[in-house]
Design an enzyme around this catalytic site. Structure first.
Site, short mmCIF file in Angstrom:
data_model
loop_
_atom_site.label_atom_id
_atom_site.label_comp_id
_atom_site.label_asym_id
_atom_site.label_seq_id
_atom_site.Cartn_x
_atom_site.Cartn_y
_atom_site.Cartn_z
N LYS A 70 46.35 37.64 -5.94
CA LYS A 70 45.56 37.87 -4.73
C LYS A 70 45.92 36.95 -3.56
CE LYS A 70 43.98 40.92 -5.58
NZ LYS A 70 44.86 42.08 -5.99
N THR A 74 51.65 41.75 -2.92
CA THR A 74 52.03 43.13 -2.59
C THR A 74 52.82 43.16 -1.28
OG1 THR A 74 49.85 43.71 -3.49
CG2 THR A 74 51.05 45.47 -2.37
N HIS A 133 53.46 36.09 -11.89
CA HIS A 133 52.25 35.33 -11.58
C HIS A 133 52.18 34.07 -12.46
CE1 HIS A 133 50.56 38.08 -8.78
NE2 HIS A 133 50.24 39.01 -9.64
P1 A3P Z 1 42.05 41.02 0.66
O1 A3P Z 1 41.37 41.37 -0.62
O2 A3P Z 1 41.54 39.74 1.24
O3 A3P Z 1 42.03 42.12 1.65
P2 A3P Z 1 47.95 40.51 -3.94
O4 A3P Z 1 48.92 41.43 -3.30
O5 A3P Z 1 48.52 39.18 -4.31
O6 A3P Z 1 47.20 41.18 -5.02
O7 A3P Z 1 46.89 40.15 -2.80
C1 A3P Z 1 46.00 41.12 -2.33
C2 A3P Z 1 45.54 40.74 -0.95
O8 A3P Z 1 46.61 40.96 -0.01
C3 A3P Z 1 44.38 41.59 -0.51
O9 A3P Z 1 43.60 40.76 0.35
C4 A3P Z 1 45.09 42.70 0.27
O10 A3P Z 1 44.26 43.40 1.15
C5 A3P Z 1 46.16 41.90 0.99
N1 A3P Z 1 47.31 42.70 1.41
C6 A3P Z 1 47.95 43.67 0.72
N2 A3P Z 1 48.94 44.19 1.45
C7 A3P Z 1 48.95 43.53 2.63
C8 A3P Z 1 49.74 43.63 3.82
N3 A3P Z 1 50.72 44.51 3.93
N4 A3P Z 1 49.45 42.79 4.84
C9 A3P Z 1 48.46 41.89 4.73
N5 A3P Z 1 47.67 41.76 3.65
C10 A3P Z 1 47.91 42.56 2.60
#
Ligand code: A3P
Length: 337
Positions: A70, A74, A133
């Site tokens: 998180k 992504t 991770h």
């Molecule tokens: P939020 O839940 O705060 O919106 P991971 O990819 O490590 O699982 O992290 C997920 C977080 O990255 C989520 O944050 C998600 O919305 C955000 N996220 C995913 N794609 C993104 C992008 N292209 N630009 C910015 N934030 C992104």
């Protein structure tokens, strides 16, 4: 590579038995956590972790995208993948239009759960883009020693927690369960390092220490800085991966095309259109990885006392390391809200 001697357990049976013998924490149900080599880990990824530690052979040309869950994984996967493969795909007909970024860059900890999938990674041509991770301490020895490049993304702990809690809600719903862990309970577990991939602070410090000890090996990114300057981040990323943008690419605006392809709004819209179940374990959907995509949402979830407590832990854990994560409440202003 497997032990197949008659009468003896195979390595896979041994790994499964080992997982069920490890200390168990069920406070984050339906996600079961097991303590492995001193770190709380999601049980689902443990056989993969053990297989990766035992069998994965890293190469100096590999590029490993590492993150605490998180933290912007992504987004980093989408940016790194589209940058590395930009001469192969046109932006009008790009793999990201039909694939989720997690399907473009395999998660070693998950894929290694199947030895067959691991051998597919083995057979992939250079340079391989792989993600994890795992905390640095749990990485396979071959990754630690082969000198391959590491790209780490970290995020403000308060926002990471909030993102995790919402993601957990999606896991619960997608598994057809109803009990969502109260935010206050996850807050306590987060403060006590009882989370998938363990302590957020230890996780970031493991890669930070590698960066300081082995100059040039680790590109250390911060989610908030990526939001502030995506093009600058992309330029550093391309240089670090050994495929800097050429004068001609800069002239025709290739970096801006990649930033736009990988923007939160665009990836989320594509995910909505794709509307499929994906990993881990086919539980999540293409949409599950997108929520707000912003900094500072902690203000809508943490009381001032909780925020101060987390800031205090962050300051204490990172004291003297040179690493900072996010901004403490005391340094934010009403303008930030
Ligand atoms: P939020 O839940 O705060 O919106 P991971 O990819 O490590 O699982 O992290 C997920 C977080 O990255 C989520 O944050 C998600 O919305 C955000 N996220 C995913 N794609 C993104 C992008 N292209 N630009 C910015 N934030 C992104």
């Amino acid at each position: 590579m497997e032990n197949t001697q008659e009468g003896l357990p195979t390595d896979q049976e041994f790994h499964h038995d080992l997982v069920s013998s490890l200390p168990l924490e069920e406070g984050m149900s339906p996600v079961r956590l097991r303590k492995y080599q001193g770190v709380w880990m999601s049980e689902y990824f443990l056989v993969g972790t053990m297989n990766a530690q035992r069998y994965f052979k890293s190469r100096p040309t590999d590029i490993l995208l590492a993150s605490y869950p998180k933290s912007g994984t992504t987004w980093l996967k989408a940016l790194a993948f589209s940058t590395m493969t930009r001469t192969r795909h046109s932006f009008g007909c790009h793999p990201l239009h039909h694939l989720n970024p997690h399907e473009c860059v395999p998660l070693l900890d998950e894929i290694a759960g199947s030895l067959e999938s691991l051998s597919e990674i083995d057979a992939a041509s250079d340079p391989r883009l792989i993600s994890t991770h795992l905390p640095f301490s749990l990485l396979p020895e071959s990754i630690k020693s082969c000198g391959c490049r590491l790209i780490y993304v970290c995020r403000e702990p308060k926002d990471t927690l909030v993102s995790r809690w919402h993601y957990h809600g999606k896991i619960v719903t997608n598994m057809g369960k109803s009990e969502v862990i109260p935010f206050e309970k996850m807050f306590d577990m987060f403060c006590d390092d009882i989370m998938p991939s363990g302590s957020i602070w230890e996780h970031a410090l493991g890669y930070w220490n590698e960066k300081t000890q082995t100059p040039g090996r680790v590109l250390f990114l911060k989610y908030e800085e990526m939001l502030e300057d995506p093009t600058g981040t992309l330029t550093r990323l391309a240089e670090f991966m050994g495929c800097p943008f050429t004068e001609e690419e800069l002239r025709v605006g290739v970096p801006a095309e990649i930033v736009s392809l990988c923007s939160f709004g665009n990836l989320r819209d594509l995910a909505v259109q794709q509307n499929r179940r994906i990993s881990p374990g086919g539980i999540m959907t293409t949409e599950s990885y997108y929520r707000k995509g912003a900094a500072g949402d902690w203000r809508n979830h943490l009381s001032p006392e909780m925020a101060e407590k987390l800031d205090r832990i962050t300051a204490k854990k990172l004291q003297g390391t040179g690493l900072t994560l996010g901004r403490p409440v005391s340094e934010t202003t009403a303008m930030d809200a």
